[in-house]
Scaffold this motif. Structure first.
Motif, short mmCIF file in Angstrom:
data_model
loop_
_atom_site.label_atom_id
_atom_site.label_comp_id
_atom_site.label_asym_id
_atom_site.label_seq_id
_atom_site.Cartn_x
_atom_site.Cartn_y
_atom_site.Cartn_z
N GLU A 330 41.95 6.01 8.41
CA GLU A 330 41.92 4.79 7.59
C GLU A 330 40.73 3.89 7.90
O GLU A 330 40.54 2.86 7.28
CB GLU A 330 43.24 4.02 7.77
N ASN A 331 39.97 4.28 8.92
CA ASN A 331 38.75 3.54 9.24
C ASN A 331 37.55 4.45 8.99
O ASN A 331 37.69 5.67 8.99
CB ASN A 331 38.77 3.10 10.70
N GLN A 368 33.02 1.52 4.36
CA GLN A 368 33.76 0.25 4.44
C GLN A 368 34.09 -0.24 3.04
O GLN A 368 35.20 -0.65 2.76
CB GLN A 368 32.94 -0.81 5.19
#
Ligand code: SER
Length: 878
Positions: A330-331, A368
């Motif tokens: 998730e990052n 991002q």
């Protein structure tokens, strides 16, 4: 053998057969409207095949990164699902330009595979072209006979046009091909199923490794084939597949090409490759895609929303979502894989390592930003599905799917996947329709329809640019074509030699004229397409075979080259002041201005701007002579410290532009001043960020810089005169600003005092009528705002106050009616209505609510009439 050894052996084998080892072409193609990315090793040699350019080396060997994600060759959907398709792959190739043909190509391929790489002969199958009726082509008997001399005839298979006639795109060089396939299955399987039946049948272990194309034809826009001036050989061997075969693996991903990436990804996500088919697909997609994205960015193409940039973005997002959905990432994580590639390719493709930090930052930023929309998009999907459930339907409408794709950047398969997890399906046709509408729209915007070239003369000389030295020369037109671009029809003329500089390397194309005894034709622009220089005109000469004089418009050219040389000086100054991480990411040089984009991560301060400007102007005043070297071998240029611009296409020799060997040295094809003094003067105009890690500077040189400064100084002079401040202008302005602030404050205080002075006199003027205390007065205030303030003070004076005020404020009328909200209700007062019905008396208008309304007007002589009309109305209220 390690993959590097395998690559080296290939290059050496052909070098020993008199092949020149050539550099790869850039992956991102800049000057070919038919192709965004290099999708085959032959792209950079297209003009040689067509005979538009003559070969320096008749035999070449190379390794070429290729991307197959759009257009005729698109493997994207297969990537990850199988173990041998890739977005980006390396293609090993040997080339003959009008030199050897079928015999050598076939026999050398056989020799390399069986003698050098020692692949067992009984694992090899070959296909030959079986002919095609629609193209009136018979089968390739020559290739078959050649193969028969080395391989068991049972291992030769006839292939269709689809598999055995190679075409680059809808048009362009093409020809029959012979493919080499390898059967990697274990013996037990080979004994039970004949490998021959599995060739070209999507079997993961019976795969094509090498395609040998005999370039003989040119496919025209009308679909016909014409013979090329000479016959050529173009071969392409899939490097990763070859590694699989030679390293005894059954998947490309098990070779040392992908293993380091997979290991790294395992440690990032904490899952293991090889344990579960679903996560394995994600692993493969990610390690494949990061290679494509890295190579594209390294070539100077950043992810964006159109064309090549959008391809980069789509590939990146596809990888991010596979990580997010299947590996629980998730990052941002992709950026962490770049260092593996940078090490792996340090020797063959050093531009990755050189730009590692930059690539990492760009990818991180992209990740991002997609991860942000990814979660919004997921929320959007959830709420959509909730609503649909309530409406008793389990189909996500096409427009919603399209919105998820278009606004949230969701690939369609992700939408589909999430839908099915929730028991929904997607209206795929609706989605496709919406997509088509958008695509058609954007295609119509950018459509360029080029007709076939029409030859005017037999002269097929390669185009020679003479515009470094002269701006005028006699020419004969070689060929032309008609082109429709954005609904307008223009003509493309090719002639050689030409003094016209074609748009490239950021420098705009020359304008000018060509004239014969009978006509003058304007050249509107000059473009480059592969190695052709194309002169754009809006009319076609009547007598095409006349002799013409081609004349470049001198003034624009001179101004352009001042800007171009100034760009080089500025580039050097930027590196001196900001650091050597500054690298060119784009530029635009026209007669009027110069623009330069470069890698740098913070705002350039005013002090730095001044320093950069000073350095450039010092270099201008030094009067440094241009040192132009035209045919420098690339290695020599690099050794001399020339700044190589990645993404530009260079041959084996380059042009080097030096202004003071200790200051500025660049590889550049543009036109330049002979001495820096010609630039005259340099002025920076603006600085800003255009995307993450990239800044843009705009500047002027020569007359434009002078004009800019004169104009600014003229403006300043006017200000000085107005302020009567000959020196210390900013002190004077500051004093004025301070005075102004102080005076405004004092004035406001006076107004407030004035208001309070009015109140006692007005207090006594309230009249009690029908349970209301009515005050109707003309007052003297300075603004409508003060009228309001006064009214709210007056309302406090008595119960059930109704205040009606009017004022003449500098020749304009302001009126106001105000009372308590309850009173308005109780008495049926409607202030807004009252204002409206009487506003014609003051020639104005306004409005508000029942208990407070205001208006402005232009008729000050109507104030009394307005007040008495309103007052009369109140008297009538029961
Ligand atoms: N042009 C052929 C291919 O791409 C061979 O290099 O397959």
């Amino acid at each position: 053998m390690t993959s590097s050894e395998i690559r080296k052996k290939f290059l050496e084998f052909f070098a020993n057969k008199q092949h020149h080892i050539a550099n790869a072409a850039p992956l991102v193609i800049k000057n070919d409207p038919t192709l965004m990315f290099t999708n085959a090793g032959m792209n950079q040699f297209k003009e040689l095949f067509l005979g538009n350019q003559s070969a320096v080396y008749p035999r070449i060997v190379d390794t070429q990164p290729c991307l197959r994600v759009s257009g005729k060759h698109n493997d994207l959907e297969d990537v990850g699902k199988d173990t041998y398709h890739h977005t980006l792959f390396e293609m090993l190739g040997n080339w003959s330009f009008g030199d050897y043909f079928k015999k050598e190509a076939i026999l050398w391929a056989w020799e390399l595979l069986t003698d050098v790489y020692n692949i067992p002969k009984d694992r090899i199958y070959v296909t030959v072209f079986g002919g095609d009726a629609s193209d009136k082509l018979s089968s390739d008997e020559e290739a078959r006979t050649l193969w028969k001399s080395v391989i068991d005839p049972n291992r030769i298979i006839d292939g269709s046009k689809k598999d055995n006639f190679w075409e680059m795109g809808d048009t362009g060089p093409c020809g029959p091909c012979t493919e080499i396939h390898i059967d990697l299955r274990p013996d037990s399987e080979r004994n039970s199923v004949d490998g021959k039946t599995l060739v070209n049948n999507d079997h993961p272990q019976v795969i094509e490794v090498w395609n040998v194309v005999f370039m003989e034809f040119n496919r025209m826009a009308n679909g016909s084939l014409i013979s090329l001036p000479a016959k050529h050989v173009d071969t392409g061997m899939g490097f990763e597949r070859l590694c699989m075969a030679l390293q005894g693996k059954t998947s490309n991903y098990d070779t040392d090409v992908f293993k380091p990436l997979l290991d790294n990804l395992e440690s990032i996500c904490g899952k293991k490759y090889g344990e579960n088919e679903k996560t394995d697909i994600a692993f493969r997609v990610i390690v494949d895609h990061i290679r494509a994205v890295t190579f594209i960015i390294a070539d100077g193409q950043l992810p964006s929303n159109n064309k090549a940039g959008y391809v980069a973005r789509r590939i990146l997002r596809r990888a991010v979502r596979y990580g997010y959905t299947y590996l629980g990432l998730e990052n941002p994580f992709l950026y962490r894989l770049v260092s593996v590639l940078s090490k792996q390719f340090a020797e063959v493709f050093p531009h990755i390592e050189k730009q590692e930090n930059f690539i990492v930052r760009i990818i991180l930023e992209e990740e991002q930003s997609f991860l942000r929309t990814l979660s919004f998009g997921l929320k959007k999907m959830d709420s959509t599905m909730d609503q649909l459930r309530k409406a008793n339907t389990l189909i996500i409408p096409g427009e919603v799917a399209f919105e998820l794709f278009d606004t949230f950047g969701f690939p369609y398969d992700l939408i589909n996947l999430i839908a099915s997890e929730n028991g929904f399906s997607v209206d795929e046709n609706g989605y496709k329709e919406a997509l088509l509408v958008q695509k058609t729209r954007s295609r119509a915007d950018s459509a360029v329809e080029a007709g076939d070239w029409v030859n005017v003369s037999d002269d097929n000389e390669p185009v020679k640019f003479v515009g470094y030295d002269i701006l005028e020369t006699t020419v004969e037109i070689q060929r032309y074509r008609k082109v429709k671009a954005k609904g307008k029809e223009v003509f493309h003329l090719v002639f050689t030699p030409t003094p016209f500089y074609a748009e490239s390397g950021g420098q705009v194309g020359d304008k000018g004229i060509i004239k014969s005894e009978n006509e003058v034709i304007k050249v509107l622009d000059t473009l480059k397409e592969n190695n052709l220089i194309i002169h754009v005109t809006d009319t076609l000469p009547v007598s095409l075979s006349d002799s013409f004089i081609a004349i470049v418009e001198k003034d624009s050219r001179v101004r352009t080259q001042k800007n171009h040389s100034a760009t080089h000086l500025m580039h050097a100054a930027l590196r001196q002041v900001l650091g050597t991480h500054v690298e060119q990411k784009g530029s635009f040089v026209s007669p009027d201005q110069l623009r330069f984009d470069f890698s740098h991560f913070s705002k350039i301060t005013d002090e730095e701007m001044i320093e950069i400007e000073q350095i450039v102007n010092v270099k201008i005043r030094e009067g440094i002579a241009l040192n132009e070297q035209r045919e420098v071998p690339i290695e020599e240029a690099k050794a001399l410290g020339a700044m190589a611009l990645f993404g530009e296409k260079y041959g084996d020799t380059v042009r080097m532009i030096t202004f003071d060997e200790n200051f500025s040295r660049e590889l550049c094809g543009g036109t330049h001043v002979k001495n820096t003094q010609e630039i005259g003067y340099f002025k920076l105009v603006s600085e800003g960020s255009i995307s993450s890690g990239i800044r843009r500077i705009e500047a002027l040189s020569g007359e434009s810089a002078f004009d800019f400064v004169s104009l600014e100084l003229q403006g300043l002079k006017e200000v000085r005169e107005t302020l009567k401040a000959s020196k210390n202008l900013s002190t004077t302005i500051q004093r004025l600003l301070d005075d102004n602030q102080r005076l405004s404050k004092e004035l406001e205080q006076l107004h407030q005092q004035n208001l309070s002075l009015l109140i006692p006199g007005l207090k006594s003027k309230f009249n009690s009528i029908n349970g209301m205390n009515l005050l109707v007065e003309k007052v003297d205030v300075n603004s409508a705002d003060h009228l309001k303030k006064l009214s709210s003070e007056l309302r406090k004076v008595t119960e059930n106050a109704v205040v009606v005020l009017a004022s003449n404020i500098e020749g304009k009328v302001a009126v106001l009616i105000q009372c308590d909200e309850e009173l308005a209700k109780a008495k049926g007062i409607n202030a807004a209505q009252l204002i409206k019905s009487n506003s014609s008396l003051i020639q104005g208008g306004g409005g508000g609510q029942a208990f407070l309304a205001t208006a402005g007007g232009t008729n000050v002589t109507g104030i009394d009439a307005f007040l008495s009309a309103v007052s009369q109305t109140f008297k009538n209220i029961a």
